[in-house]
Scaffold this motif. Structure first.
Motif, short mmCIF file in Angstrom:
data_model
loop_
_atom_site.label_atom_id
_atom_site.label_comp_id
_atom_site.label_asym_id
_atom_site.label_seq_id
_atom_site.Cartn_x
_atom_site.Cartn_y
_atom_site.Cartn_z
N ASN A 1 12.13 -19.43 -39.30
CA ASN A 1 12.98 -18.55 -40.11
C ASN A 1 12.37 -18.25 -41.48
O ASN A 1 12.52 -17.14 -41.99
CB ASN A 1 14.39 -19.13 -40.24
CG ASN A 1 15.20 -18.83 -39.01
OD1 ASN A 1 15.41 -17.68 -38.67
ND2 ASN A 1 15.63 -19.85 -38.31
N GLU A 2 11.67 -19.21 -42.07
CA GLU A 2 10.98 -18.94 -43.33
C GLU A 2 9.90 -17.88 -43.14
O GLU A 2 9.75 -16.99 -43.98
CB GLU A 2 10.36 -20.22 -43.90
CG GLU A 2 11.37 -21.14 -44.53
CD GLU A 2 10.72 -22.31 -45.26
OE1 GLU A 2 9.65 -22.12 -45.86
OE2 GLU A 2 11.31 -23.40 -45.23
N ARG B 1 3.27 -24.18 -48.49
CA ARG B 1 4.39 -25.13 -48.41
C ARG B 1 3.93 -26.58 -48.28
O ARG B 1 4.73 -27.48 -48.29
CB ARG B 1 5.29 -24.78 -47.22
CG ARG B 1 5.93 -23.41 -47.31
CD ARG B 1 7.18 -23.38 -48.14
NE ARG B 1 8.26 -23.93 -47.36
CZ ARG B 1 8.99 -24.99 -47.71
NH1 ARG B 1 8.78 -25.60 -48.82
NH2 ARG B 1 9.93 -25.43 -46.92
N SER C 1 14.93 -28.74 -35.15
CA SER C 1 15.45 -28.05 -36.34
C SER C 1 14.36 -27.70 -37.34
O SER C 1 14.42 -26.65 -37.98
CB SER C 1 16.56 -28.86 -37.01
OG SER C 1 16.06 -30.09 -37.46
N ASP C 2 13.34 -28.55 -37.48
CA ASP C 2 12.25 -28.24 -38.41
C ASP C 2 11.51 -26.98 -37.98
O ASP C 2 11.24 -26.09 -38.79
CB ASP C 2 11.27 -29.40 -38.51
CG ASP C 2 11.80 -30.55 -39.36
OD1 ASP C 2 12.81 -30.37 -40.07
OD2 ASP C 2 11.20 -31.63 -39.30
N TRP D 1 12.59 -24.53 -36.09
CA TRP D 1 13.49 -23.38 -36.26
C TRP D 1 13.50 -22.95 -37.73
O TRP D 1 13.45 -21.78 -38.04
CB TRP D 1 14.88 -23.72 -35.76
CG TRP D 1 15.86 -22.60 -35.83
CD1 TRP D 1 16.97 -22.53 -36.62
CD2 TRP D 1 15.84 -21.37 -35.10
NE1 TRP D 1 17.64 -21.34 -36.42
CE2 TRP D 1 16.97 -20.61 -35.49
CE3 TRP D 1 14.98 -20.83 -34.14
CZ2 TRP D 1 17.25 -19.36 -34.97
CZ3 TRP D 1 15.26 -19.57 -33.62
CH2 TRP D 1 16.38 -18.85 -34.04
N SER D 2 13.55 -23.92 -38.62
CA SER D 2 13.52 -23.64 -40.06
C SER D 2 12.19 -23.00 -40.47
O SER D 2 12.17 -22.03 -41.22
CB SER D 2 13.75 -24.95 -40.83
OG SER D 2 13.63 -24.73 -42.20
N PHE D 3 11.08 -23.54 -39.96
CA PHE D 3 9.76 -22.97 -40.27
C PHE D 3 9.69 -21.53 -39.79
O PHE D 3 9.22 -20.64 -40.51
CB PHE D 3 8.64 -23.78 -39.61
CG PHE D 3 8.55 -25.22 -40.04
CD1 PHE D 3 9.13 -25.68 -41.22
CD2 PHE D 3 7.87 -26.13 -39.25
CE1 PHE D 3 9.03 -27.01 -41.60
CE2 PHE D 3 7.76 -27.47 -39.62
CZ PHE D 3 8.34 -27.91 -40.80
#
Length: 124
Positions: A62-63, A90, A55-56, A58-60
């Motif tokens: 998407n950012e 970040r 999930s991390d 995927w989040s990275f």
């Protein structure tokens, strides 16, 4: 992770009527009276489960994805220098493995865009 991403990119493909494939499936599910057909549509929508352990990443991705540029012919690739700048901004230290996965996700996205253009579908 890549299979999940490819599935998500396909669901976000805009059809000729302007709706995404995800929106079309959701509408069909909502209106479907046949339980077997509804289950089949729901399975198509959720065919590949989200890999929670990633999930991390995927989040990275998407950012970075939402800030990508455009060449005028389509979206630009996420560059290594953009990943580095994002990481510094970040204050997140990406491992080389994470960078490679983000790059692979980006390639999958750009491939999905090229496929859509080649098949006459619009870009989302």
């Amino acid at each position: 992770m890549i299979a999940y991403a490819e599935h998500q990119f396909a669901l976000e493909r805009r059809e000729d009527d302007g709706f995404t494939y995800r929106e079309i499936l959701q509408g069909l599910i909502k209106r479907c009276k046949d339980p077997e057909k509804r289950l089949s549509l729901e399975e198509e929508l959720t065919a590949i489960p989200f890999p929670g352990a990633a999930s991390d990443i995927w989040s990275f991705f998407n950012e970075l994805h939402v800030t990508r540029g455009n060449t005028g012919f389509g979206p630009s690739a996420i560059t290594w220098s953009e990943m580095r700048a994002w990481s510094e901004l970040r204050q997140i230290r990406l491992t080389s493995w994470e960078c490679e996965v983000i790059h692979a996700l980006d390639v999958a996205y750009l491939t999905s865009i090229a496929t859509r253009k080649g098949s006459g579908g619009g870009e989302s």
